[in-house]
Design an enzyme around this catalytic site. Sequence first.
Site, short mmCIF file in Angstrom:
data_model
loop_
_atom_site.label_atom_id
_atom_site.label_comp_id
_atom_site.label_asym_id
_atom_site.label_seq_id
_atom_site.Cartn_x
_atom_site.Cartn_y
_atom_site.Cartn_z
N LYS A 129 0.84 -1.18 0.00
CA LYS A 129 0.00 0.00 0.00
C LYS A 129 0.88 1.24 0.00
O LYS A 129 2.05 1.11 0.40
CB LYS A 129 -0.95 0.00 1.19
N ASP A 155 -1.93 -5.67 2.95
CA ASP A 155 -2.34 -4.77 4.02
C ASP A 155 -1.79 -5.44 5.27
O ASP A 155 -2.33 -6.46 5.73
CB ASP A 155 -3.87 -4.68 4.09
N HIS A 156 -0.71 -4.91 5.83
CA HIS A 156 0.00 -5.69 6.85
C HIS A 156 -0.83 -5.93 8.11
O HIS A 156 -0.54 -6.82 8.88
CB HIS A 156 1.37 -5.08 7.16
N GLU A 170 -1.36 5.96 17.35
CA GLU A 170 0.11 5.89 17.25
C GLU A 170 0.71 7.01 18.08
O GLU A 170 0.17 8.12 18.12
CB GLU A 170 0.54 6.07 15.80
N HIS A 209 -6.24 -0.33 6.73
CA HIS A 209 -6.15 -1.10 7.97
C HIS A 209 -7.47 -1.11 8.77
O HIS A 209 -7.95 -2.16 9.17
CB HIS A 209 -5.05 -0.55 8.87
#
Length: 515
Positions: free
Chosen positions: A155, A184-185, A223, A247
């Site tokens: 991405k 998409d990790h 984050e 995500h």
Amino acid sequence: MTATATPEATVFVIFGAGGDLAWRKLIPALYNLFLDRWLPEKFLILGVGHRRQNEADFLQHLRQGVDRFSRRSPDEVLWDLFAAHLSFITSELDDPGTYLELAQTLAVQDKEWDTRAHHIFYVATPPKMIEPIARHLAGAKLHRDRSHARIVIEKPFGRDLTSAHELNRALSGIFEESQIFRIDHYLGKETVQNILAFRFANTLFEPVWNRRYIDHVQVTVAEQVGVETRGRFYDDTGALRDMIQNHLLQILCLIAMEAPISFTANEVRNKMVDVLHAIRPILPEQVHHFAVRGQYGAGWIRGERLKGYRAEDHVAPASATETFAAVKFYVDNWRWQGVPFYLRTGKRMPARISEVSIQFRPVPHQPFPATAILDWRPNRLIIAIQPEEGILLRFEAKHPGPTMRLSPVMMQFYYREAFKIQAPDAYETLLLDVVRGDATLFMRADQVEAAWEVVSPILDTWEAIKPTDFPNYQAGTWGPEAAEGLVSQDGHNWVLPTFLQCQEDIAVCRVTMAP
Ligand code: BG6
């Protein structure tokens, strides 16, 4: 995701092997897969790209990456064994000659191994290179073996619906969909995959997993970091594109999807994309009612004074890019009609915490005296994604003592306590799936486009109407005040992520603050 399957001979080609992604994620993940003996014996990692150092220095640089970012430090002997599987082609990625050389190298390798190896082409470059690389691969006929050639794409996949559609069209003109792995990790994270296990391997929760019992759902991906060294990319992207479109929407899909008939790639992805199609479109004039954006200003986190977003490197001094986004979605189907899904994400928030909070409805009738329920709270299920990984269930219990008094308590499952093994990094899971050819955890073309479609009205409105109040939250806080309004207009409030909240709120909670 495949339970077992011995991967066959494979060459893992990394375009952009000198870049940050290969250094921080890909090589450390491959190293761990190697240590755990998941990789086939016949395995070659072929780095392609522009490299300034000689091979020995470059290997040293990769080793340092493993040292810094891998869950296991490189052991002297094992690193050498691993490094024997690494090889490089130093050349320009926009030169057709590079791909002819690559084709020749792959042919020689096949001959040496006396087999037809799988060829994985991992595009770890800036997005603008995806299409040219795919075209060059086709020019060298490296795309043709449908069952052996795969392309992996990171991405961002496009920057809006139109560009994603164009990119899909270009790729599908070269590869078959089964050859394309869009990463998409988040889908590689253990706790995210565990949503599937939790929902579909247990009978207990599925009967209450619907609008009759669930009041609302919150997904928070907070984050603590700012934009770090990625100011140039981020200032052109923003939180909605960077996090919500992919995500957070994928997490929403896993929470809201119907049970798949089987765990085959298309079956799971069909059910996930159904959710995206059921998300109620947000009309342009309603965007302010359903979405809130924010940008961090200067502030403090853990005693450290931090600069505001606009003062970060490579960020425009009057940037209108959002570093925080909160959106309310409705999933218009039988199961979820009327249940709000609140999604929020932001940089420079007080802590790095991702969790899903599923709040159940209050009991229909409260038989206890008012004095017993002063502390009463509705049931809440928390899926802690990171840094804590686990599932917690809040329920009411009788407070010990001669009178009836209820208090909320937590039942908790933590991966680290239950399994006592270290979970693999998301990239380990996903790279192994690519090697095995299992696309379940990868985004299909229609999924990516459906997700862009969901966020398009917000993107368009935000682009057309520039914010006048940026920066509107201080670094180290939970985002702008308007984000509170988004949930309070429905009579809710944002859940303080559980392992912070536990310290203040629930007596029985043993959860500790991450360092
Ligand atoms: C990436 C985003 O996809 O995910 C980054 O581009 C973000 O901006 C990162 O920091 C977060 O990933 P994780 O795994 O650290 O939660």
